[in-house]
Scaffold this motif. Structure first.
Motif, PDB file in Angstrom:
ATOM      1  N   TRP A 239       0.871  -1.177   0.000  1.00 20.78           N
ATOM      2  CA  TRP A 239       0.000   0.000   0.000  1.00 20.78           C
ATOM      3  C   TRP A 239       0.906   1.225   0.000  1.00 20.78           C
ATOM      4  N   ARG A 240       0.493   2.328  -0.645  1.00 21.97           N
ATOM      5  CA  ARG A 240       1.376   3.507  -0.683  1.00 21.97           C
ATOM      6  C   ARG A 240       1.601   4.101   0.700  1.00 21.97           C
ATOM      7  N   PHE A 241       0.504   4.225   1.457  1.00 22.47           N
ATOM      8  CA  PHE A 241       0.609   4.823   2.789  1.00 22.47           C
ATOM      9  C   PHE A 241       0.105   3.798   3.801  1.00 22.47           C
ATOM     10  N   THR A 242       0.159   4.122   5.077  1.00 25.50           N
ATOM     11  CA  THR A 242      -0.236   3.162   6.119  1.00 25.50           C
ATOM     12  C   THR A 242      -1.529   2.447   5.741  1.00 25.50           C
ATOM     13  N   SER A 243      -1.481   1.145   5.784  1.00 29.80           N
ATOM     14  CA  SER A 243      -2.683   0.390   5.443  1.00 29.80           C
ATOM     15  C   SER A 243      -3.412  -0.026   6.715  1.00 29.80           C
ATOM     16  N   PRO A 244      -4.727  -0.189   6.624  1.00 33.48           N
ATOM     17  CA  PRO A 244      -5.502  -0.583   7.805  1.00 33.48           C
ATOM     18  C   PRO A 244      -5.316  -2.077   8.059  1.00 33.48           C
ATOM     19  N   THR A 245      -4.191  -2.421   8.687  1.00 31.86           N
ATOM     20  CA  THR A 245      -3.794  -3.836   8.801  1.00 31.86           C
ATOM     21  C   THR A 245      -4.867  -4.740   9.405  1.00 31.86           C
ATOM     22  N   HIS A 246      -5.472  -4.302  10.489  1.00 27.51           N
ATOM     23  CA  HIS A 246      -6.466  -5.162  11.146  1.00 27.51           C
ATOM     24  C   HIS A 246      -7.666  -5.404  10.240  1.00 27.51           C
ATOM     25  N   VAL A 247      -8.025  -4.361   9.512  1.00 35.92           N
ATOM     26  CA  VAL A 247      -9.169  -4.454   8.599  1.00 35.92           C
ATOM     27  C   VAL A 247      -8.852  -5.407   7.450  1.00 35.92           C
ATOM     28  N   VAL A 248      -7.618  -5.338   6.988  1.00 31.70           N
ATOM     29  CA  VAL A 248      -7.183  -6.183   5.877  1.00 31.70           C
ATOM     30  C   VAL A 248      -7.243  -7.662   6.290  1.00 31.70           C
ATOM     31  N   ILE A 249      -6.780  -7.950   7.478  1.00 27.02           N
ATOM     32  CA  ILE A 249      -6.773  -9.335   7.949  1.00 27.02           C
ATOM     33  C   ILE A 249      -8.207  -9.834   8.182  1.00 27.02           C
ATOM     34  N   ALA A 250      -9.028  -8.956   8.755  1.00 21.24           N
ATOM     35  CA  ALA A 250     -10.440  -9.324   8.956  1.00 21.24           C
ATOM     36  C   ALA A 250     -11.136  -9.555   7.624  1.00 21.24           C
ATOM     37  N   PHE A 251     -10.738  -8.781   6.620  1.00 19.66           N
ATOM     38  CA  PHE A 251     -11.359  -8.911   5.300  1.00 19.66           C
ATOM     39  C   PHE A 251     -11.043 -10.269   4.683  1.00 19.66           C
ATOM     40  N   GLU A 252      -9.808 -10.720   4.876  1.00 19.66           N
ATOM     41  CA  GLU A 252      -9.470 -12.036   4.322  1.00 19.66           C
ATOM     42  C   GLU A 252     -10.301 -13.127   5.005  1.00 19.66           C
ATOM     43  N   GLN A 253     -10.466 -12.995   6.314  1.00 21.08           N
ATOM     44  CA  GLN A 253     -11.308 -13.939   7.051  1.00 21.08           C
ATOM     45  C   GLN A 253     -12.751 -13.892   6.505  1.00 21.08           C
ATOM     46  N   ALA A 254     -13.250 -12.680   6.294  1.00 18.42           N
ATOM     47  CA  ALA A 254     -14.615 -12.507   5.786  1.00 18.42           C
ATOM     48  C   ALA A 254     -14.775 -13.151   4.414  1.00 18.42           C
ATOM     49  N   LEU A 255     -13.748 -13.011   3.570  1.00 16.55           N
ATOM     50  CA  LEU A 255     -13.820 -13.617   2.234  1.00 16.55           C
ATOM     51  C   LEU A 255     -13.852 -15.140   2.328  1.00 16.55           C
ATOM     52  N   GLN A 256     -13.079 -15.675   3.277  1.00 15.46           N
ATOM     53  CA  GLN A 256     -13.095 -17.133   3.460  1.00 15.46           C
ATOM     54  C   GLN A 256     -14.470 -17.598   3.906  1.00 15.46           C
ATOM     55  N   GLU A 257     -15.098 -16.797   4.772  1.00 13.83           N
ATOM     56  CA  GLU A 257     -16.423 -17.178   5.262  1.00 13.83           C
ATOM     57  C   GLU A 257     -17.491 -17.052   4.174  1.00 13.83           C
ATOM     58  N   LEU A 258     -17.289 -16.094   3.294  1.00 13.41           N
ATOM     59  CA  LEU A 258     -18.206 -15.959   2.154  1.00 13.41           C
ATOM     60  C   LEU A 258     -18.111 -17.203   1.274  1.00 13.41           C
ATOM     61  N   GLU A 259     -16.883 -17.646   1.066  1.00 15.50           N
ATOM     62  CA  GLU A 259     -16.654 -18.848   0.264  1.00 15.50           C
ATOM     63  C   GLU A 259     -17.321 -20.056   0.927  1.00 15.50           C
ATOM     64  N   LYS A 260     -17.147 -20.145   2.254  1.00 12.99           N
ATOM     65  CA  LYS A 260     -17.696 -21.258   3.012  1.00 12.99           C
ATOM     66  C   LYS A 260     -19.228 -21.279   2.963  1.00 12.99           C
ATOM     67  N   GLU A 261     -19.803 -20.103   2.914  1.00 10.58           N
ATOM     68  CA  GLU A 261     -21.269 -20.024   2.849  1.00 10.58           C
ATOM     69  C   GLU A 261     -21.781 -20.542   1.507  1.00 10.58           C
ATOM     70  N   GLY A 262     -20.895 -20.547   0.508  1.00  5.18           N
ATOM     71  CA  GLY A 262     -21.295 -21.017  -0.817  1.00  5.18           C
ATOM     72  C   GLY A 262     -21.144 -19.946  -1.875  1.00  5.18           C
ATOM     73  N   GLY A 263     -20.417 -18.876  -1.537  1.00  6.83           N
ATOM     74  CA  GLY A 263     -20.151 -17.811  -2.503  1.00  6.83           C
ATOM     75  C   GLY A 263     -21.290 -16.804  -2.593  1.00  6.83           C
ATOM     76  N   VAL A 264     -21.164 -15.951  -3.594  1.00  5.21           N
ATOM     77  CA  VAL A 264     -22.113 -14.842  -3.747  1.00  5.21           C
ATOM     78  C   VAL A 264     -23.543 -15.350  -3.930  1.00  5.21           C
ATOM     79  N   LYS A 265     -23.695 -16.441  -4.680  1.00  6.88           N
ATOM     80  CA  LYS A 265     -25.045 -16.963  -4.947  1.00  6.88           C
ATOM     81  C   LYS A 265     -25.756 -17.358  -3.662  1.00  6.88           C
ATOM     82  N   ALA A 266     -25.023 -18.057  -2.784  1.00 12.94           N
ATOM     83  CA  ALA A 266     -25.618 -18.519  -1.527  1.00 12.94           C
ATOM     84  C   ALA A 266     -25.935 -17.336  -0.615  1.00 12.94           C
ATOM     85  N   ARG A 267     -25.014 -16.366  -0.599  1.00 11.03           N
ATOM     86  CA  ARG A 267     -25.260 -15.191   0.250  1.00 11.03           C
ATOM     87  C   ARG A 267     -26.465 -14.411  -0.278  1.00 11.03           C
ATOM     88  N   TYR A 268     -26.531 -14.277  -1.572  1.00  8.19           N
ATOM     89  CA  TYR A 268     -27.666 -13.607  -2.223  1.00  8.19           C
ATOM     90  C   TYR A 268     -28.974 -14.297  -1.826  1.00  8.19           C
TER      91      TYR A 268
END
Ligand code: PLP
Length: 368
Positions: A239-268
């Motif tokens: 990142w060019r300037f300070t990145s929101p590290t905690h948010v970035v790590i939480a986001f990766e976790q959130a993406l994994q959970e989205l995948e686990k739910e069955g992706g965008v279709k399942a969440r929809y």
């Protein structure tokens, strides 16, 4: 520490899982490869979610809330020799106009009523009588009311005239399937704290590579320079300037959970089931949805308060004391409130919320 024991029925920040919150209990440094590969993985995953190829599309993350992402795209892609047309039917469309105004971009606004979607025919006529427009921007789900705009119809109008097509998909990306390539979208903007179900701290932009390359040297702000951010980040994930590290790590976790739910279709499907139930149960409570069923998004709904006197703040406090935070309405001419169904919200929550409203409204009738 204050403990909060209610769920958010608001369209972001929203209620996240405990595991997403727990992922933030790490202080990560930013310069080493361990961290930079996370950003690289996120970019890859976002492109997969958007169902686009890495040959034609690219993605970049931008510090700040969703508006920062929108501002970055508008001020980095619309030059002084270009002209931007903004379609509005709510405050988020109007916010794009505000951004254009502040940045002194050449722009026009085509306003539609809050309870109607931008009409492709009207847009086409406007474009044909206003030559010189090079960029077209609109909101997908207008969170102001919860109306779902027809980006498909407008994309055809944009494509036929070879306009750069910009979509604020803040409150829909990840929760509603969007055919980014099919719709010929040049820039799509969303953020960490909406349908991906992460926490607030950055926005992200999915862009056609060609459109991204065309922003080189156009930005008028250093921190929101889309090209510069993208060029730096695509090298090695920095990142060019300070990145929101905690948010970035939480986001990766959130993406994994989205995948686990069955992706965008399942969440929809989950969001849609939540919304269908909400609208029908609230209807039985005498609360009418402001947006017609055909245009109602599965994200957030606006309800009109019954004719008898109801004070939103009092109602809000009551509902909150029972475990849920709702959202005030954004309409000037009607007494309304909003309920979001995204985040860690399930049909059991919707039933409970409906029961809470039923109790409140019944009590109000008796008081009268
Ligand atoms: C949430 C949202 C935004 C961004 O709002 P921020 O408060 O800056 O995160 C922009 N557009 C839409 C449609 C939204 O729902």
């Amino acid at each position: 520490m204050t403990t909060i024991n209610y769920k958010l029925l608001t369209p972001g920040p929203l209620t996240t899982t405990d595991s997403v919150k727990a992922a933030m209990l790490v202080d990560h440094c930013t310069w080493d490869d361990d961290y930079k590969v996370i950003t690289k993985r996120l970019i890859k995953k976002l492109l997969q979610l958007a169902n686009v190829s890495e040959e034609t599309y690219t993605a970049v993350l931008m510090q700040g809330s969703g508006t920062f992402g929108v501002e970055s795209v508008l001020t980095s892609s619309v030059g002084q020799l270009d002209r931007l047309l903004i379609l509005t039917n709510g405050v988020y469309g109007l916010r794009m106009a505000e951004i254009a105004q502040y940045a002194r971009l050449p722009y026009d606004v085509l306003e539609f009523p809050y309870n109607a979607v931008p009409d492709a025919q009207v847009v086409a006529e406007f474009l044909d009588t206003h030559p010189g427009i090079t960029h077209l921007a609109m909101v997908h789900c207008e969170t102001t009311t919860g109306i779902l705009n027809d980006i498909q119809a407008i994309s055809q109008v944009a494509k036929a005239r070879q306009l750069t097509f910009i979509v604020d998909a803040m409150s829909s990306f990840g929760g509603i399937p969007i055919d980014v390539a099919d719709l010929n979208i040049d820039f799509l903007i969303s953020s960490a704290n909406k349908c991906i179900q992460g926490v607030p701290g950055f926005s992200f932009i999915i862009a056609k590579k060609e459109a991204m390359l065309a922003t080189k040297g156009k930005a008028i702000s250093l921190s929101l320079d889309l090209y510069d951010q993208w060029e730096t980040m695509s090298k090695d994930g920095k990142w060019r300037f300070t990145s929101p590290t905690h948010v970035v790590i939480a986001f990766e976790q959130a993406l994994q959970e989205l995948e686990k739910e069955g992706g965008v279709k399942a969440r929809y499907a989950r969001y849609q089931a939540n919304m269908t139930q909400l609208v029908s149960l609230f209807k039985a409570n005498g609360l009418v949805a402001y947006i017609s069923e055909a245009r109602q998004s599965p994200i957030i709904a606006t309800f009109q308060l019954p004719s008898y006197e109801i004070d939103f703040n009092e109602m809000y406090e009551f509902v909150k004391s029972q475990g849920y935070a709702i959202y005030p309405g954004k309409l000037l001419d009607l007494n309304t409130f909003r309920v979001g169904v995204i985040g860690e919200i399930y049909q059991a929550d919707i039933e409970r919320v409906s029961g809470i409203f039923d109790a409140y409204l019944t009590n109000k009738k008796i008081e009268r």
